[in-house]
Design a protein around this motif. Structure first.
Motif, mmCIF file in Angstrom:
data_model
loop_
_atom_site.group_PDB
_atom_site.id
_atom_site.type_symbol
_atom_site.label_atom_id
_atom_site.label_comp_id
_atom_site.label_asym_id
_atom_site.label_seq_id
_atom_site.Cartn_x
_atom_site.Cartn_y
_atom_site.Cartn_z
ATOM 1 N N LEU A 1 42.189 36.292 25.197
ATOM 2 C CA LEU A 1 42.968 35.401 26.049
ATOM 3 C C LEU A 1 43.148 35.933 27.458
ATOM 4 O O LEU A 1 42.831 35.242 28.446
ATOM 5 C CB LEU A 1 44.338 35.152 25.395
ATOM 6 C CG LEU A 1 44.331 34.541 23.994
ATOM 7 C CD1 LEU A 1 45.754 34.303 23.519
ATOM 8 C CD2 LEU A 1 43.535 33.240 23.967
ATOM 9 N N VAL A 2 43.679 37.143 27.596
ATOM 10 C CA VAL A 2 44.007 37.667 28.932
ATOM 11 C C VAL A 2 42.758 37.815 29.791
ATOM 12 O O VAL A 2 42.733 37.389 30.956
ATOM 13 C CB VAL A 2 44.750 39.009 28.824
ATOM 14 C CG1 VAL A 2 44.933 39.638 30.214
ATOM 15 C CG2 VAL A 2 46.108 38.822 28.152
ATOM 16 N N ALA A 3 41.714 38.422 29.239
ATOM 17 C CA ALA A 3 40.502 38.664 30.028
ATOM 18 C C ALA A 3 39.825 37.363 30.445
ATOM 19 O O ALA A 3 39.414 37.204 31.608
ATOM 20 C CB ALA A 3 39.528 39.529 29.231
ATOM 21 N N THR A 4 39.707 36.419 29.534
ATOM 22 C CA THR A 4 39.018 35.165 29.842
ATOM 23 C C THR A 4 39.843 34.286 30.768
ATOM 24 O O THR A 4 39.351 33.828 31.820
ATOM 25 C CB THR A 4 38.708 34.384 28.548
ATOM 26 O OG1 THR A 4 38.000 35.226 27.645
ATOM 27 C CG2 THR A 4 37.875 33.148 28.855
ATOM 28 N N LEU A 5 41.087 34.035 30.403
ATOM 29 C CA LEU A 5 41.943 33.165 31.207
ATOM 30 C C LEU A 5 42.262 33.793 32.556
ATOM 31 O O LEU A 5 42.339 33.089 33.576
ATOM 32 C CB LEU A 5 43.229 32.851 30.444
ATOM 33 C CG LEU A 5 43.040 32.144 29.095
ATOM 34 C CD1 LEU A 5 44.380 31.954 28.394
ATOM 35 C CD2 LEU A 5 42.336 30.804 29.269
ATOM 36 N N GLY A 6 42.435 35.110 32.568
ATOM 37 C CA GLY A 6 42.681 35.785 33.842
ATOM 38 C C GLY A 6 41.508 35.648 34.792
ATOM 39 O O GLY A 6 41.686 35.442 35.993
#
Length: 295
Positions: free
Chosen positions: A159-164
């Motif tokens: 989540l964090v890596a992709t959405l960020g």
């Protein structure tokens, strides 16, 4: 007993665990592809900076894991490739410094992204990423020793890596980014499951209570299969709107042998191959989704 030989360049490269690095590339590919859906042309400088952050964090956590498991004595029981600290090939302090250097690289790249985008709250996100990387096996109560490794991997390498990556490029989060983030996170979790399944007996002896140790071998095999196959269901849904996404099915050429190995392995070392195949599946999944979104 003879003293272990000093670590060579090959040993240091091996300790970076290159088999796991595709997991750091996949969310950047998917996040960037989702960003292109919102706004063209590609923000390639920011995308590359995101890649530096992700890869540096992955390498940093691998060295930090080497250090923490080594000083705890956990690696004395492992059956996979020998580690620098646990095998006595390098001083723990040296391995720790290398880990901190890669965390610093990730931090500097993240700071550059924050300054460029003026998304100052991203400093807190970056700090959380570094802390999560360290406390996986570091600190007095590492969460990787309490069955929470997969949860944190899903959150930060999914989540964090992709959405960020999507957000810092276009300041929006389309549903394609969310779907892709879930797929990337599940495949990253599958790699961790393969790794922990390989070490299940040794981790029990060492007192390392991974999710695999807690739920057992058969449940881990089932969960691994689910984690590997669900992303292809997600890709199938996305392919209704982006036909190129059907090409993600080609990654099954890697995924299905990995599943077969997980269910039929006789020696724990065979799971190293399953880990590598699953990591390759993740990269192919990310590359085809990027093509589907950006093509």
């Amino acid at each position: 007993m003879t003293a272990p030989r000093p670590a060579t360049l090959r040993d240091w490269i091996g300790a970076a665990r290159l088999r796991t690095l595709p997991l750091a590339v996949t969310p950047i590919l998917i996040g960037t592809g989702a960003a292109v859906l919102i706004e063209r042309p590609l923000h390639w400088v920011i995308a590359l900076a995101c890649l530096v952050v992700s890869v540096s964090l992955q390498i940093g956590v691998n060295y930090a894991n080497d250090y923490s498991d080594g000083v705890r004595g956990t690696d004395a029981y492992r059956v996979g490739p020998a580690r620098l600290t646990g095998a006595g090939k390098a001083k723990p302090r040296t391995v720790l410094i290398v880990a901190l250097v890669f965390f610093a690289i990730a931090g500097l790249a993240g700071l550059a992204i924050t300054i460029r985008t003026e998304q100052w709250w991203f400093l807190a996100v970056g700090a959380a990423c570094i802390l999560a990387a360290w406390f996986y096996t570091g600190g007095k109560r590492p969460y990787g020793y309490a069955g929470l490794g997969e949860l944190f991997v899903f959150v930060f390498f999914g989540l964090v890596a992709t959405l960020g990556t999507t957000w810092v490029q276009v300041f929006a989060l389309p549903q394609e980014a969310w779907f892709g983030a879930v797929g990337a996170g599940l495949l990253a979790c599958a790699v961790l499951l393969a790794n922990n399944l390989r070490d299940i007996d040794q981790d029990r002896v060492a007192g390392k209570r991974t999710l695999t140790v807690l739920i057992g071998r058969r449940a881990t095999q089932v969960l691994f299969t689910v984690f590997v196959l669900v992303p292809f269901g997600i890709a199938g849904y996305l392919a209704v709107f982006y036909p190129i996404a059907w090409l993600t099915a080609m990654a099954l050429l890697l995924a299905l042998p990995a599943i077969l190995i997980v269910w039929t392995y006789r020696q724990p070392r065979e799971l190293v191959i399953a880990l590598a195949l699953t990591s390759g599946t993740s990269l192919a999944f990310g590359a085809f989704l990027f093509w589907a979104f950006a093509g």
